[in-house]
Design a protein around this motif. Structure first.
Motif, PDB file in Angstrom:
ATOM      1  N   GLY A 108      -5.433 -27.362 -33.525  1.00 57.41           N
ATOM      2  CA  GLY A 108      -4.785 -27.747 -34.782  1.00 57.41           C
ATOM      3  C   GLY A 108      -5.432 -27.103 -36.006  1.00 57.41           C
ATOM      4  O   GLY A 108      -6.580 -26.637 -35.959  1.00 57.41           O
ATOM      5  N   ILE A 109      -4.660 -27.108 -37.091  1.00 57.32           N
ATOM      6  CA  ILE A 109      -5.093 -26.457 -38.338  1.00 57.32           C
ATOM      7  C   ILE A 109      -5.090 -27.483 -39.470  1.00 57.32           C
ATOM      8  O   ILE A 109      -4.175 -28.304 -39.561  1.00 57.32           O
ATOM      9  CB  ILE A 109      -4.074 -25.338 -38.716  1.00 57.32           C
ATOM     10  CG1 ILE A 109      -3.929 -24.320 -37.594  1.00 57.32           C
ATOM     11  CG2 ILE A 109      -4.445 -24.655 -40.038  1.00 57.32           C
ATOM     12  CD1 ILE A 109      -5.203 -23.619 -37.234  1.00 57.32           C
ATOM     13  N   ILE A 110      -6.107 -27.390 -40.309  1.00 55.96           N
ATOM     14  CA  ILE A 110      -6.133 -28.217 -41.523  1.00 55.96           C
ATOM     15  C   ILE A 110      -5.891 -27.269 -42.695  1.00 55.96           C
ATOM     16  O   ILE A 110      -6.511 -26.201 -42.754  1.00 55.96           O
ATOM     17  CB  ILE A 110      -7.523 -28.883 -41.723  1.00 55.96           C
ATOM     18  CG1 ILE A 110      -7.979 -29.594 -40.447  1.00 55.96           C
ATOM     19  CG2 ILE A 110      -7.507 -29.830 -42.904  1.00 55.96           C
ATOM     20  CD1 ILE A 110      -9.494 -29.815 -40.406  1.00 55.96           C
ATOM     21  N   ILE A 111      -5.001 -27.650 -43.571  1.00 55.25           N
ATOM     22  CA  ILE A 111      -4.785 -26.838 -44.780  1.00 55.25           C
ATOM     23  C   ILE A 111      -4.995 -27.750 -45.975  1.00 55.25           C
ATOM     24  O   ILE A 111      -4.321 -28.786 -46.086  1.00 55.25           O
ATOM     25  CB  ILE A 111      -3.352 -26.247 -44.828  1.00 55.25           C
ATOM     26  CG1 ILE A 111      -3.028 -25.497 -43.533  1.00 55.25           C
ATOM     27  CG2 ILE A 111      -3.193 -25.326 -46.037  1.00 55.25           C
ATOM     28  CD1 ILE A 111      -1.570 -25.078 -43.406  1.00 55.25           C
ATOM     29  N   ILE A 112      -5.961 -27.396 -46.814  1.00 60.62           N
ATOM     30  CA  ILE A 112      -6.138 -28.235 -48.004  1.00 60.62           C
ATOM     31  C   ILE A 112      -6.101 -27.361 -49.247  1.00 60.62           C
ATOM     32  O   ILE A 112      -6.533 -26.205 -49.214  1.00 60.62           O
ATOM     33  CB  ILE A 112      -7.422 -29.089 -47.964  1.00 60.62           C
ATOM     34  CG1 ILE A 112      -8.677 -28.250 -47.956  1.00 60.62           C
ATOM     35  CG2 ILE A 112      -7.434 -30.018 -46.783  1.00 60.62           C
ATOM     36  CD1 ILE A 112      -9.939 -29.102 -48.050  1.00 60.62           C
ATOM     37  N   GLU A 113      -5.554 -27.895 -50.297  1.00 57.70           N
ATOM     38  CA  GLU A 113      -5.549 -27.119 -51.540  1.00 57.70           C
ATOM     39  C   GLU A 113      -5.909 -27.998 -52.729  1.00 57.70           C
ATOM     40  O   GLU A 113      -5.443 -29.126 -52.850  1.00 57.70           O
ATOM     41  CB  GLU A 113      -4.227 -26.356 -51.693  1.00 57.70           C
ATOM     42  CG  GLU A 113      -3.079 -27.023 -52.276  1.00 57.70           C
ATOM     43  CD  GLU A 113      -1.805 -26.160 -52.215  1.00 57.70           C
ATOM     44  OE1 GLU A 113      -1.416 -25.680 -51.129  1.00 57.70           O
ATOM     45  OE2 GLU A 113      -1.180 -26.000 -53.265  1.00 57.70           O
ATOM     46  N   ASP A 114      -6.809 -27.453 -53.544  1.00 52.79           N
ATOM     47  CA  ASP A 114      -7.346 -28.191 -54.685  1.00 52.79           C
ATOM     48  C   ASP A 114      -7.726 -27.198 -55.776  1.00 52.79           C
ATOM     49  O   ASP A 114      -7.944 -26.024 -55.483  1.00 52.79           O
ATOM     50  CB  ASP A 114      -8.612 -28.962 -54.258  1.00 52.79           C
ATOM     51  CG  ASP A 114      -8.277 -30.189 -53.436  1.00 52.79           C
ATOM     52  OD1 ASP A 114      -7.802 -31.157 -54.023  1.00 52.79           O
ATOM     53  OD2 ASP A 114      -8.456 -30.144 -52.197  1.00 52.79           O
ATOM     54  N   PRO A 115      -7.863 -27.688 -57.024  1.00 56.53           N
ATOM     55  CA  PRO A 115      -8.319 -26.781 -58.079  1.00 56.53           C
ATOM     56  C   PRO A 115      -9.643 -26.134 -57.705  1.00 56.53           C
ATOM     57  O   PRO A 115     -10.509 -26.758 -57.090  1.00 56.53           O
ATOM     58  CB  PRO A 115      -8.499 -27.708 -59.290  1.00 56.53           C
ATOM     59  CG  PRO A 115      -7.583 -28.836 -59.033  1.00 56.53           C
ATOM     60  CD  PRO A 115      -7.595 -29.031 -57.533  1.00 56.53           C
ATOM     61  N   SER A 116      -9.760 -24.852 -58.079  1.00 55.26           N
ATOM     62  CA  SER A 116     -10.964 -24.097 -57.733  1.00 55.26           C
ATOM     63  C   SER A 116     -12.040 -24.319 -58.793  1.00 55.26           C
ATOM     64  O   SER A 116     -11.786 -24.153 -59.993  1.00 55.26           O
ATOM     65  CB  SER A 116     -10.579 -22.614 -57.651  1.00 55.26           C
ATOM     66  OG  SER A 116     -11.631 -21.787 -58.038  1.00 55.26           O
ATOM     67  N   LEU A 117     -13.228 -24.654 -58.345  1.00 53.62           N
ATOM     68  CA  LEU A 117     -14.339 -24.860 -59.280  1.00 53.62           C
ATOM     69  C   LEU A 117     -14.657 -23.559 -60.034  1.00 53.62           C
ATOM     70  O   LEU A 117     -14.952 -23.573 -61.228  1.00 53.62           O
ATOM     71  CB  LEU A 117     -15.571 -25.356 -58.515  1.00 53.62           C
ATOM     72  CG  LEU A 117     -16.792 -25.657 -59.367  1.00 53.62           C
ATOM     73  CD1 LEU A 117     -16.549 -26.800 -60.333  1.00 53.62           C
ATOM     74  CD2 LEU A 117     -17.997 -25.983 -58.484  1.00 53.62           C
ATOM     75  N   LYS A 155     -10.231 -24.682 -39.240  1.00 54.37           N
ATOM     76  CA  LYS A 155     -10.036 -24.938 -37.802  1.00 54.37           C
ATOM     77  C   LYS A 155     -11.322 -25.477 -37.207  1.00 54.37           C
ATOM     78  O   LYS A 155     -12.386 -25.454 -37.852  1.00 54.37           O
ATOM     79  CB  LYS A 155      -9.634 -23.638 -37.101  1.00 54.37           C
ATOM     80  CG  LYS A 155     -10.721 -22.563 -37.164  1.00 54.37           C
ATOM     81  CD  LYS A 155     -10.332 -21.355 -36.350  1.00 54.37           C
ATOM     82  CE  LYS A 155     -11.403 -20.298 -36.285  1.00 54.37           C
ATOM     83  NZ  LYS A 155     -12.618 -20.660 -35.535  1.00 54.37           N
ATOM     84  N   ARG A 156     -11.210 -25.934 -35.975  1.00 53.41           N
ATOM     85  CA  ARG A 156     -12.419 -26.303 -35.248  1.00 53.41           C
ATOM     86  C   ARG A 156     -13.173 -25.008 -34.933  1.00 53.41           C
ATOM     87  O   ARG A 156     -12.534 -23.990 -34.618  1.00 53.41           O
ATOM     88  CB  ARG A 156     -12.057 -26.977 -33.921  1.00 53.41           C
ATOM     89  CG  ARG A 156     -11.417 -28.337 -34.066  1.00 53.41           C
ATOM     90  CD  ARG A 156     -11.075 -28.875 -32.675  1.00 53.41           C
ATOM     91  NE  ARG A 156     -10.129 -29.983 -32.768  1.00 53.41           N
ATOM     92  CZ  ARG A 156     -10.472 -31.243 -32.996  1.00 53.41           C
ATOM     93  NH1 ARG A 156     -11.733 -31.580 -33.124  1.00 53.41           N
ATOM     94  NH2 ARG A 156      -9.557 -32.185 -33.069  1.00 53.41           N
ATOM     95  N   LYS A 157     -14.510 -25.061 -34.957  1.00 50.54           N
ATOM     96  CA  LYS A 157     -15.275 -23.841 -34.646  1.00 50.54           C
ATOM     97  C   LYS A 157     -14.954 -23.344 -33.233  1.00 50.54           C
ATOM     98  O   LYS A 157     -14.937 -22.143 -32.969  1.00 50.54           O
ATOM     99  CB  LYS A 157     -16.776 -24.113 -34.773  1.00 50.54           C
ATOM    100  CG  LYS A 157     -17.231 -24.170 -36.211  1.00 50.54           C
ATOM    101  CD  LYS A 157     -18.737 -24.333 -36.277  1.00 50.54           C
ATOM    102  CE  LYS A 157     -19.181 -24.435 -37.705  1.00 50.54           C
ATOM    103  NZ  LYS A 157     -20.569 -24.889 -37.830  1.00 50.54           N
ATOM    104  N   ALA A 158     -14.677 -24.286 -32.341  1.00 48.37           N
ATOM    105  CA  ALA A 158     -14.426 -23.915 -30.941  1.00 48.37           C
ATOM    106  C   ALA A 158     -13.063 -23.245 -30.742  1.00 48.37           C
ATOM    107  O   ALA A 158     -12.808 -22.638 -29.704  1.00 48.37           O
ATOM    108  CB  ALA A 158     -14.514 -25.164 -30.071  1.00 48.37           C
TER     109      ALA A 158
END
Ligand code: JHZ
Length: 397
Positions: free
Chosen positions: A180-189, A243-246
């Motif tokens: 599985g994939i995680i996609i996150i989006e937030d303001p960039s510091l 993603k998971r490292k594996a």
């Protein structure tokens, strides 16, 4: 070690619009001191005061993602990208707001999680399965029981709003399928510091992520970032693909190392960079007040455009009241006819001709500058002037 670099003074909750101009009190926990810290070890930037989620995100939450053309388009384009690149059988969105992203998917292939019941209700009405709950391990267990696992977990402008990030990623790890994939989006510091957009700091933004800090955090959960999109939304955001490292199915792109190089070159790993930022913030306040006071002395009228959470930080930090900015205008039904938190400035319903009663516009929603300028072209032709504080206070035309 946590080191403080910025004090934005007494601030109210950024999305608690008031029916009447109200003097807010520290004793009643309506205002609090907003201090910003840098963690020298983890590189994470965070605010000091943690407000309980229930106080911020409840059934009266006024912010709706689908109120701007820019965000509707961004979500539409992203949905196409997710479908073609990852082909998820099931996608879960944490913080699905009013369904701005979900509505681009097949109803059977997505689940929403949205604790603000008023927003979850809108999404459910559109026919999308939505849990009106906070994202935590109990909910992850509940979802796992019903759906087994999820292949894409998406979250925009939400994870930085949750204090307990360990719980957030532990719960994601539990529910995410093997590949599985995680996609996150937030303001960039990085963009925040470059643009001097100190208004990205308010009670809801408990954290502002840099890639450096997020990488360190994800490491603890055996997750890694494998790709990055730099976005112009919300004043400069980053979309992280994780993603998971594996999981060796997804290849790491050069975008990740390039972003880290940029952050190190700018100095995001060093406290001194944040101290410099705090000096620029003070300069920005002085210059903005100079501009607004001069307009007031000339007996001209200013309206704020977009009663944003960001504008609440500016108004309260710079102590701007209705003698400087007469009104704000906004399209969000939940904000109209209310007052900006902590200030006596009333929000008027947006109408096509509202700007004709003013000489200047202060861009509260500066992140939608292009969309707004395009929409209000005819007033600009007639001499209406726009003011922004990004990257420094100035007239746009
Ligand atoms: P906008 C909110 O911040 C809060 P805000 C939150 N914490 C977060 O992280 C970000 O969103 C994502 C109005 N508008 O998006 C609509 C017009 O009236 O900058 C909105 O009220 N006319 C969850 O509040 C506001 O401006 C227009 O033409 O800083 C924009 O708010 C346009 C384009 C917008 O987020």
């Amino acid at each position: 070690m946590l080191k403080k670099f910025l004090n934005l003074g007494l601030q109210p909750l950024a999305n608690q619009f008031q029916k009447k101009p109200t003097k807010l009190s520290i004793k009643k926990k309506q205002i609090y001191n907003l201090n910003i810290f840098f963690n020298t070890k983890s590189k994470l930037v965070s605010i000091s005061k943690r407000i309980p989620s229930k106080k911020m995100f409840n059934s009266k939450y006024p912010y709706r993602s689908s109120m701007s053309y820019t965000m509707r388009t961004s979500f539409k384009n992203l949905s196409k990208k997710i479908k073609s690149r990852f082909k998820p059988k099931l996608l879960l969105e944490i913080g699905s707001n009013d369904g701005a992203l979900l509505k681009n998917f097949d109803k059977k292939k997505v689940i929403g999680v949205e604790p603000c019941k008023n927003l979850a209700k809108i999404t459910k009405k559109k026919g999308y399965f939505t849990y009106d709950k906070y994202w935590d391990f109990d909910l992850a267990k509940k979802i796992k029981k019903k759906f087994k696992s999820v292949d894409v977990i998406y979250s925009a402008n939400t994870l930085t709003h949750i204090s307990n990030l360990t719980n957030v990623f532990k719960s994601i790890k539990f529910l995410l399928s093997e590949h599985g994939i995680i996609i996150i989006e937030d303001p960039s510091l990085l963009e925040c510091l470059k643009k001097n957009s100190y208004d990205q700091f308010y009670n809801e933004h408990i954290y502002l992520f840099s890639t450096l800090a997020l990488k360190n955090l994800l490491n603890k959960f055996d997750f890694e970032i494998f790709d990055i999109d730099n976005l112009s939304t919300h004043g400069g955001s980053i979309r992280y693909y994780i993603k998971r490292k594996a999981n060796k199915k997804q290849k790491k792109t050069s975008n990740v190392e390039n972003q880290i190089k940029k952050e190190i070159k700018f100095g995001l790993h060093k406290f001194v960079t944040y101290k410099k930022f705090s000096i620029n913030v003070l300069k920005s306040k002085k210059k903005l007040l100079q501009i607004l006071n001069k307009i007031k002395d000339n007996k001209k009228k200013i309206i704020g455009y977009g009663a944003t959470a960001k504008a609440v930080t500016i108004l309260n930090y710079c102590n701007i009241n209705d003698d400087l900015i007469s009104n704000f205008t906004d399209t969000t039904p939940e904000k109209i006819n209310n007052y900006l938190p902590g200030k006596n400035i009333k929000i008027l319903r947006y109408s096509k001709n509202i700007l004709k009663n003013y000489d200047y516009v202060f861009l509260g929603a500066w992140n939608f500058k292009d969309e707004i300028i395009k929409k209000e072209k005819k007033f600009i032709k007639k001499g209406l002037k726009f003011i922004t504080h990004i990257p420094y206070p100035r007239f746009l035309n």
